[in-house]
Scaffold this active site. Structure first.
Site, mmCIF file in Angstrom:
data_model
loop_
_atom_site.group_PDB
_atom_site.id
_atom_site.type_symbol
_atom_site.label_atom_id
_atom_site.label_comp_id
_atom_site.label_asym_id
_atom_site.label_seq_id
_atom_site.Cartn_x
_atom_site.Cartn_y
_atom_site.Cartn_z
ATOM 1 N N ASP A 125 -38.256 7.838 -50.277
ATOM 2 C CA ASP A 125 -39.010 8.981 -49.770
ATOM 3 C C ASP A 125 -40.383 9.122 -50.416
ATOM 4 O OD1 ASP A 125 -36.869 9.920 -48.116
ATOM 5 O OD2 ASP A 125 -35.887 10.682 -49.909
ATOM 6 N N ASP A 161 -35.087 15.333 -45.367
ATOM 7 C CA ASP A 161 -34.028 14.353 -45.513
ATOM 8 C C ASP A 161 -32.707 15.067 -45.228
ATOM 9 O OD1 ASP A 161 -32.792 11.950 -46.150
ATOM 10 O OD2 ASP A 161 -32.620 12.454 -48.268
ATOM 11 N N ASP A 169 -35.380 12.875 -51.751
ATOM 12 C CA ASP A 169 -34.874 12.746 -53.116
ATOM 13 C C ASP A 169 -34.842 11.301 -53.603
ATOM 14 O OD1 ASP A 169 -32.885 11.809 -51.506
ATOM 15 O OD2 ASP A 169 -31.310 13.137 -52.257
#
Length: 909
Positions: free
Chosen positions: A649, A341, A645
């Site tokens: 996800d 990410d 996070d």
């Protein structure tokens, strides 16, 4: 028509997520949601029909069933079989040790399991416990679980959105959707309908369950509750997934299956050969076969493997990497792709001004994050850039037209308020301005808060001379339309619209977010600042280029990963231009386009598999996109680590071979779905963990190649006795002594072996590479034959010289044990010579366990109870020297083999 009928008829629209494509009046009509809210009777009826606004838990497996399934492992079957054989021989203590190891392995798996249930529990915990609604014309606070489609929910700053809402009213409403979409900034909300194909992060007229209201007020109509919400859809994705088996488990299962077939086949052939061709009695042949099986089974492998992995967990914890599943330690070492990410992992999640453009010059701003460290550099690297007459007014406007505060705490600098405003405060501090003193000199009289309709914030200030000024910051096109002048040094000139548009396009092309700053002298016409005062007459001061910058350590870590042959890909919910800009600084996807979630949706699985081989940056990605990307990479044969996070996800984290969540800023849902948590939220920690994972795998291979020749040598001793027709040199009890005591003690030292210096400069091992390859087979054969020759030769020599059977067998046992002791040093380097200081003495644990093994062997040989239990006998000094000589022959033979192979490979190269 009844509301319930309307809802049923709109089911197709609900499933296509099309509420954002219609105005709020459509939602109100379809769901029969009047301005004064539902009646209590309507709410009760709908609650009974559609159920509570909860993420219902899937029924978990019974704990007993989960425990039983932990024993469904071929290696554990081998250990249990070894325990049964040992018990049949009457050695109950050894049997208890074997079964105890089986139980420990099963309990570890049992404790580590159940993360899916925890992940769902964490998702449920994200839902707001209460909600403020309008029912029967009154504001009421109710349990969020009681919300139903058609309810009107009131949102204020600090609220967590309790269900999916179609916004009907929005005043300065901004919602932080980072945990759901990956968007690094809070989203400005409006009520205007947008296109039906808009991705989740672009649906400005929607509020989604579990996201957080940052500022403003709003009213929304509930359009989805419980599992029908976006967060509920992610929950369904999680509940329908199973963890991917790790490469280590797959390889060990394959190795165990092959080993079991070899052992069973060898046992059957040996039994038949002895009974029908050699004429041995059934009872004698059974004991010989039992000895063969006991010698061939690597009883200590699961226990030592668990210890090696556990030690890896401890070392990683000291490096801020918390391992949640034991096999993930090794899996990290085989990772070929890391999907990360962007926000907060590769970047700091702290907005920073990097560029200021005035009419006279472009100024570079150094330093990242909220710490006021760095400088503003003018063309020619002039050190007094902040004091330049064209830049100083812009810095002042940025600090004064600002509602946020900049604070220093024990753990560093923080922004209270909007991150973008915080970036302007830090910019001013880098320019030598102090917010508190500047605010006293330029006192605020009035302000217009930021509204999405106006796209600017304005203030009325008086300077220290009593002069009135109107200050404004906002979207460049909006501010530019309000400007007549631009500041050229100290001189006002007519604004050059084309220049500012070119500069804006250039800055945006670099992936930076844009903010314009302007001012004009004078006071509000009516005495109160109003939008009419903002229409014209302003002086354009500067454009600010703002970005969430990459972590400095992340740049280094990405370089390390590339050097180690690991591809790093960025998968983010943020915009493509921003992702490309960050990627360029991190050396990710340089020279390649970024692919958006909308483009991914158009591809089938085969096309996506081809795409992921070429593209490294994926933007505006939804949870489904992230999941499909991970699956496509795995289908290409890669071992994939995924970082994240947010709630969005969680499915991809669970699907990945190694899911990596953030410990500081991550959501509970992401942490519970992951295999590893970064305690410092730092991408650099992943590179450290990969290094440790490779070391764990290396040590595991060292142990296997150390242990198997011991089993092989013992098995060859039994086979040689059968083929040549002499007395068995090893009894089953003596075999267990060698396997469980000496081999286990010595092999444990390899768990502490430090990693090789070149461990991060070699490519990842191929995912398809077997645990036991041709090199392993060659080394196993070489060492097993040398052990067998040494043991059998000395055994027959002692028998031939008139020694007792007990002395001859003790010679055979001592030969194998001393061969193990010296071979431990050989095993520290599988292919390189160990005849140097580090090779011989670099692992103090190896030296310690070697001493312990020799001490245990002294006890075995000279302590009377051991003589009685195992049939051993005391040896003379000469007999010790003979067994040591056989061991040294093995040691130098293996080192000579390494040198010969290295030279042969060098010649071929």
């Amino acid at each position: 028509m009844k509301a319930e009928d309307n809802i049923i008829k709109s089911e197709a629209m609900l499933q296509s997520e099309a509420w954002h494509a219609h105005d709020a009046a459509f939602a109100a009509h379809t769901l029969e949601s009047p301005e004064n809210g539902l009646s209590q009777a309507q709410a009760t009826s709908r609650l009974a029909k559609y159920g509570p606004n909860e993420l219902a838990a899937a029924k978990p497996r019974h704990p007993l069933m989960r425990l039983v399934l932990q024993f469904h492992n071929l290696l554990l079957y081998l250990m249990m079989a070894a325990g049964i054989i040992t018990a049949l021989l009457g050695h109950w203590v050894d049997a208890a040790v074997l079964w105890g190891a089986v139980l420990v392995n099963a309990l570890i798996g049992f404790v580590q399991e159940g993360k899916a249930e925890n992940a769902l529990s964490a998702m449920r915990g994200m839902l707001a416990p209460h909600a403020t609604v309008i029912r029967e014309g009154k504001r009421q606070e109710i349990n969020a679980a009681d919300l139903v489609p058609g309810d009107r929910v009131i949102l204020v700053a600090g609220d967590r959105v309790p269900a999916d809402l179609r916004l009907a009213h929005a005043r300065e409403l901004r919602i932080d959707e980072a945990s759901l979409t990956g968007e690094s900034l809070a989203v400005e909300k409006s009520t205007a309908a947008i296109t039906a194909d808009a991705v989740l992060g672009d649906r400005d007229c929607m509020g989604y369950s579990g996201t957080l209201v940052v500022s403003g007020q709003g009213v929304g109509i509930v359009v989805a509750t419980g599992l029908k919400t976006e967060i509920g859809r992610i929950t369904r994705m999680l509940s329908g997934m199973e963890h991917v088996s790790t490469p280590l488990i797959r390889k060990l299962n394959r190795f165990s299956f092959q080993l079991a077939l070899v052992i069973l086949g060898l046992a059957v052939v040996t039994f038949i050969f002895g009974v029908f061709l050699r004429g041995y009695a059934l009872a004698d042949m059974f004991l010989m076969t039992v000895a063969l099986v006991a010698s061939a089974i690597p009883e200590g492998l699961p226990a030592i493997m668990t210890i090696i992995l556990a030690l890896g967990v401890q070392r990683m914890a000291r490096q801020h990497a918390i391992i949640r599943r034991l096999p993930a330690v090794e899996t990290l070492g085989s990772v070929t792709i890391i999907c990360s990410d962007k926000t907060g992992t590769l970047t700091r999640n702290e907005m920073t001004v990097q560029l200021m453009v005035t009419s006279a010059a472009s100024y570079q701003v150094s330093g990242v994050g909220y710490a006021p460290e760095g400088k503003i550099t003018a063309p020619g690297d002039r050190p007094d850039a902040a004091g330049q007459p064209d830049l100083l007014p812009a810095l002042q406007v940025g600090m004064l037209c600002n509602d946020s505060t900049h604070q220093q705490r024990e753990d560093g600098w923080h922004i209270v308020g909007d991150p973008t405003e915080g970036a302007l405060l830090v910019l001013g501090a880098k320019g030598g301005l102090r917010h508190d003193s500047l605010s006293r000199q330029w006192t605020r009289q009035d302000s217009i808060p930021f509204e999405s309709a106006n796209r600017y914030m304005a203030t009325h200030n008086k300077d220290e001379d009593g002069n009135d000024w109107l200050l404004v910051k906002g979207a460049p096109e909006q501010i530019l339309a309000m400007c007549r002048w631009q500041l050229d040094g100290k001189t006002l000139r007519e604004v050059d619209v084309d220049y500012w548009r070119r500069m804006a396009n250039d800055i945006a092309g670099r992936g930076l977010r844009l903010l314009a700053l302007a001012r004009k002298p004078g006071r509000p016409a009516s005495g109160v600042l109003a939008t009419a005062d903002m229409e014209e007459g302003f002086t354009m001061l500067a454009l600010a280029g703002i970005i969430d910058p990459p972590r400095t350590e992340a740049i280094t870590a990405v370089e390390q990963c590339h050097a180690a042959g690991i591809t790093v890909k960025m998968i983010t919910g943020d915009h493509a231009d921003t992702a490309r800009a960050i990627g360029a600084q991190l050396k990710i996807g340089v020279g390649k386009p970024a692919v958006t979630g909308a483009e991914i949706s158009l591809l089938d699985d085969t096309e996506l598999q081809r795409l992921v081989k070429e593209i490294d940056i994926f933007a505006r990605a939804s949870p489904e996109h992230k999941l499909r990307l991970v699956q496509a990479m795995q289908d290409n044969g890669n071992i994939v680590a995924m970082t994240g996070d947010g709630v969005n996800d969680a499915p991809a984290l669970k699907r990945a071979d190694v899911g990596v969540s953030m410990g500081l800023k991550g959501t509970d849902a992401a942490r519970e779905a992951s295999d590893m948590t970064l305690a410092d939220d730092n991408f650099a920690t992943i590179a450290t963990a990969v290094r440790e994972g490779r070391a764990v795998y290396d040590n595991l291979r060292k142990f296997i190649l150390f242990m198997l020749p011991t089993n092989g040598g013992e098995a060859l001793v039994v086979i040689a006795a059968l083929l040549l027709g002499f007395t068995l040199p090893l009894t089953p009890a003596q075999v267990l002594w060698i396997n469980m005591v000496t081999a286990g003690t010595l092999g444990l030292a390899l768990a502490f072996d430090p990693p090789d210096d070149n461990i991060m400069s070699r490519p990842p091992r191929p995912p398809q590479e077997p645990l036991f390859n041709a090199f392993f087979l060659w080394r196993l054969t070489l060492v097993s034959v040398l052990m067998m020759l040494g043991a059998v030769t000395l055994f027959l020599y002692k028998l031939g010289s008139g020694a007792s059977l007990e002395v001859a067998r003790t010679m055979a046992v001592n030969t194998i044990v001393l061969c193990e002791v010296v071979y431990l040093i050989n095993s520290r380097r599988l292919r390189r010579c160990v005849l140097d200081r580090e090779g011989l003495f670099g692992n103090p644990y190896a030296l310690l366990t070697m001493g312990i093994a020799v001490l245990l062997q002294f006890i075995y040989i000279y302590w009377a109870p051991m003589n009685t239990l195992f049939g051993s006998a005391p040896l003379s000094a000469t007999e010790w020297l003979l067994t040591l000589s056989a061991a040294l022959v093995l040691f130098f033979s293996v080192e000579a083999e390494k040198i010969i192979v290295q030279r042969f490979q060098a010649l071929r190269a």
